[in-house]
Design an enzyme around this catalytic site. Structure first.
Site, PDB file in Angstrom:
ATOM      1  N   ASP A  39      -3.293 -11.697   8.824  1.00 23.20           N
ATOM      2  CA  ASP A  39      -2.384 -10.589   9.127  1.00 23.20           C
ATOM      3  C   ASP A  39      -1.515 -10.897  10.336  1.00 23.20           C
ATOM      4  OD1 ASP A  39      -3.135  -8.991   7.037  1.00 23.20           O
ATOM      5  OD2 ASP A  39      -4.451  -7.691   8.200  1.00 23.20           O
ATOM      6  N   ASP A  82      -6.436  -6.821  -2.233  1.00 24.86           N
ATOM      7  CA  ASP A  82      -6.904  -6.742  -0.851  1.00 24.86           C
ATOM      8  C   ASP A  82      -8.376  -6.321  -0.790  1.00 24.86           C
ATOM      9  OD1 ASP A  82      -6.685  -6.914   1.911  1.00 24.86           O
ATOM     10  OD2 ASP A  82      -4.870  -5.692   1.999  1.00 24.86           O
ATOM     11  N   LYS A 109      -1.287  -8.331  -5.426  1.00 20.06           N
ATOM     12  CA  LYS A 109      -1.908  -8.654  -4.144  1.00 20.06           C
ATOM     13  C   LYS A 109      -3.209  -7.864  -4.064  1.00 20.06           C
ATOM     14  CE  LYS A 109      -1.233  -8.687   0.858  1.00 20.06           C
ATOM     15  NZ  LYS A 109      -0.281  -8.497   1.977  1.00 20.06           N
ATOM     16  N   ASP A 118       0.829  -1.213   0.000  1.00 24.65           N
ATOM     17  CA  ASP A 118       0.000   0.000   0.000  1.00 24.65           C
ATOM     18  C   ASP A 118       0.863   1.263   0.000  1.00 24.65           C
ATOM     19  OD1 ASP A 118      -2.142   1.694   0.231  1.00 24.65           O
ATOM     20  OD2 ASP A 118      -2.915   0.835   2.084  1.00 24.65           O
ATOM     21  N   ARG A 157     -12.081   1.755   8.348  1.00 27.02           N
ATOM     22  CA  ARG A 157     -10.723   2.029   7.846  1.00 27.02           C
ATOM     23  C   ARG A 157     -10.748   3.217   6.883  1.00 27.02           C
ATOM     24  NH1 ARG A 157      -6.510  -0.105   4.259  1.00 27.02           N
ATOM     25  NH2 ARG A 157      -4.561  -0.301   5.421  1.00 27.02           N
TER      26      ARG A 157
END
Length: 709
Positions: free
Chosen positions: A528, A460, A458, A349, A425
């Site tokens: 995670d 997410d 990746k 990110d 978030r």
């Protein structure tokens, strides 16, 4: 007995057989589709005997159909949970008639019609080894002026278990950073329902259950390597539900499909159709270990793309940099990762838009020019020059309100008219069921993958649905299933356009892991939580249904500042992560020369054992839990790998020897590291001494079967 589909001469009894198991069903003279058998292999004549047996005696306030039907519908003499609930033309419930059947490429299909709703229903059965894939195709077959049909519930299958003295239910539960934890409990009368109403598979439950039966004398059911186990797994990445029901007469049925409740899944106009996701089932007489190995083989052969190719060792820069990203710092980390032997470098990110923190940038999938002045290509080329593939992180289904995308299209997010838009978030969920959203994401992601030599994505998904509304839509409920179908379509389209790019499914860790997403991704982010001790239980639960070939596991820094500040050695961290697809996620700039040298040795060792771990048969030798020794082994051809962990030694007592499994008792096995030779029978019955001691100790053992010359 043959494998495949066998049909009786009258075309009303069928047997599907795999290498070790059979499944049989029958249509009565009243067009009732009833279950006959699921278990060890039987012949067609056996199924015909079962079909000729008289039905259960009628009993007051109970239906003789309950607990016997292959796909119970709402309506008629039924009181069990219906797999199909339909509304249309002021009529509720279903009443079907058997119309036709056929077999193509090993798939059995049975076609029924409901003349009032003018709904065609085709039940499909497909054997994949000993795994049975079941799904349903439904079509509105009425003329153009017919009323629309609303499918309030359309499950994929109902599974029926044989009568036993009692049943035990296994499931995988959890939460963020604590996914895939195995729990087993006796099944009691009534219903046990698990699922997700979050819009994705969820951290809380994986869409899998297993049931094992107690013996007739009340003895405990299956063990790790013995006893009957029935398992079911749903191939769906959105909201879902699996209901396990034990009826008053002791019969047990498992019903499952997409959607969590009966509030509506699809609105069919004349000529329109839907196909439910696959609900796969498996019978094994080899205990939980045998069932797991059968699930793993099925996924490697029929589900996971390019599953015969082992996955590379990756390095991910997130824990080293967070949002503090620059091209030069990423290049420095890439050089360090390459020196350790990493084969894939992933920028996480923070590389795009105004993504300087988690409050901005999601939705704007172009490189941040302050951080990457010339785009991603220069960094990707530097990474390639170091001998590694190049990967990036994306979260396409989300958007920040502080983004160019949201400012241009605030109506593109899921929301309820007049209600506050809930952020988790600091982000909202895009409505992927909209065609314009799908096209926008395709264009941006296709352009991104075309702008630089990207080898890995990746993908997410960091929040659940909460305001799942679609103001102005003809059928807002379509959003739930439509989102998942759009996700699948987008990933499939990107894979077709960029066949050299691998994809990882991530959802804040293990929030989207299921057979549906695994059919279009190369691996999944398991959790995670990278604490190596916690990971043992998470990985043990994961292995109940999914193979090591897709289970990403990282070595990160010590102490583990993310969760518990636990201090652990590089040895323990590496051996924990080597149980799956090895990755490294620590801040390599802070690792000492000694740590880097040790890490390189572990990476080199992993590359040697990787084909065995990722492609071999898994044996859970001792489960994790408490302070005791735990271990797994993998057998692939003549090669054997054993990974063993000791969380804590007490009173100076030696760890017990590990009794291995899956070996030839008549063969000898040599350890290439020490030259020691072990007899297979001794390893099976007396075990392998690990020499583990102290706290958080771990070892890797390699063995190779000696062939007679």
């Amino acid at each position: 007995m043959v494998e495949g589909v066998e049909a009786a001469k009258d075309g009303r009894t069928w047997v599907l057989s795999g290498p070790r198991s059979s499944y049989a069903l029958h249509i009565t003279d009243r067009d009732e589709l009833v279950h006959l058998h699921w278990g060890p292999r039987i012949a067609l004549a056996d199924a015909e005997e079962l079909a000729a047996a008289p039905p259960p005696a009628a009993r007051g306030f109970e239906s003789p159909l309950d607990g016997r039907e292959e796909y119970p519908v709402e309506g008629g003499p039924r009181f069990v949970r219906p797999a199909l609930v339909v509304r249309g033309g002021g009529v509720r419930g279903s009443e079907w008639r058997f119309a036709d059947w056929g077999e193509r490429h090993g798939e059995l299909w049975l076609y029924f019609t409901d003349s009032v709703h003018q709904l065609g229903i085709t039940l499909s059965y497909r054997m994949r080894g000993d795994v049975i894939e079941r799904f349903v195709y439904m079509k509105h077959e009425g003329p153009p002026d017919s009323p629309e049909l609303e499918l309030l519930r359309a499950d994929s299958a109902t599974w029926t278990l044989p009568v036993r003295e009692g049943w035990r239910l296994s499931q995988l539960h959890g939460r963020w950073a604590a996914e895939s934890r195995l729990v087993r409990a006796s099944l009691t009368y009534g219903e046990k329902v698990i699922g997700s109403r979050r819009g994705h598979t969820s951290h809380q439950h994986l869409p899998w259950v297993a049931l094992d039966a107690a013996g007739p004398d009340g003895s405990e059911g299956a063990g790790e390597e013995h006893g009957e186990v029935y398992g079911c797994a749903l191939a769906w990445s959105g909201s879902w539900r699996i209901a396990v029901q034990q009826l008053p007469d002791g019969a047990v049925q498992i019903t499952g499909g997409s959607g969590h409740d009966d509030s509506g899944q699809a609105l069919l106009k004349p000529g329109e159709s839907i196909v439910t996701p696959v609900f796969a089932g498996l019978w094994s007489d080899g205990g939980f270990g045998g069932a797991s190995r059968a699930w793993h083989a099925y996924q490697r052969e029929h589900v996971i793309p390019d599953a015969g190719t082992p996955r590379p060792v990756l390095y991910n820069s997130w824990e080293a940099t967070g949002f503090d990203i620059s091209e030069e710092r990423q290049a420095e980390l890439a050089e360090r990762a390459a020196a350790l032997g990493a084969e894939l470098f992933v920028v996480d990110d923070g590389w795009f838009g105004q993504r300087v923190d988690d409050r901005a940038g999601l939705g704007d999938w172009t490189p941040n020019r302050d951080r990457f002045p010339h785009g991603l290509r220069p960094l990707a080329e530097r990474v390639h020059a170091l001998g590694m593939g190049f990967g990036i992180w994306v979260e396409p289904e989300m958007v920040n309100t502080d983004s160019e995308l949201y400012r241009a299209h605030p109506d593109w997010v899921q929301h309820q008219a007049g209600r506050r838009r809930t952020e988790f978030r600091n982000q909202l969920v895009l409505n992927l069921a909209r065609d314009d959203v799908q096209e926008y994401l395709w264009q941006r992601l296709h352009a991104l993958l075309s702008s630089a030599p990207v080898d890995y994505v990746k993908w997410d998904f960091n929040r659940s649905f909460s305001d799942a509304g679609w103001p102005g839509a003809e059928y807002p409920q379509h959003l739930w299933d439509g989102h998942v179908h759009a996700l699948y379509g987008l990933v499939d389209r990107l894979r077709a356009a960029h066949p050299g790019v691998a994809f990882e499914s991530c959802s804040g860790g293990g929030g989207r892991i299921d057979l549906g997403i695994l059919a279009r991704t190369d691996q999944v982010w398991t959790s995670d939580n990278t604490d190596p001790l916690d990971r043992l239980a998470i990985q043990d639960g994961f292995s109940q249904v999914h193979p090591a070939r897709v289970m990403a596991a990282w070595v990160t820094d010590s102490p583990n500042t993310q969760l518990n500040d636990r201090v652990s050695s590089l040895r323990f961290r590496f051996v924990s992560a080597m149980a799956g697809v090895l990755g490294i996620g620590g801040d390599l700039a802070r690792w000492s020369e000694e740590e880097c040298a040790e890490a390189k040795r572990w990476v080199d060792l992993y590359k040697e054992i990787r084909p065995v771990v990722q492609l071999g048969d898994l044996y859970r030798l001792r489960p994790p839990g408490g302070a005791g020794l735990s271990a797994v082994s993998y057998v692939h051809g003549d090669d054997v790998v054993v990974l063993a962990w000791l969380p804590r030694q007490s009173y100076g007592e030696q760890a017990p020897p590990l009794r291995l499994r899956g070996l030839d008792p008549r063969a000898a096995y040599v350890c290439p590291d020490t030259g020691a030779v072990h007899r297979g029978a001794v390893l099976l019955h007396h075990g392998l001494r690990t020499g583990l001691r102290g706290d958080l100790d771990a070892r890797v053992f390699r063995l190779r079967r000696q062939r007679e010359r």
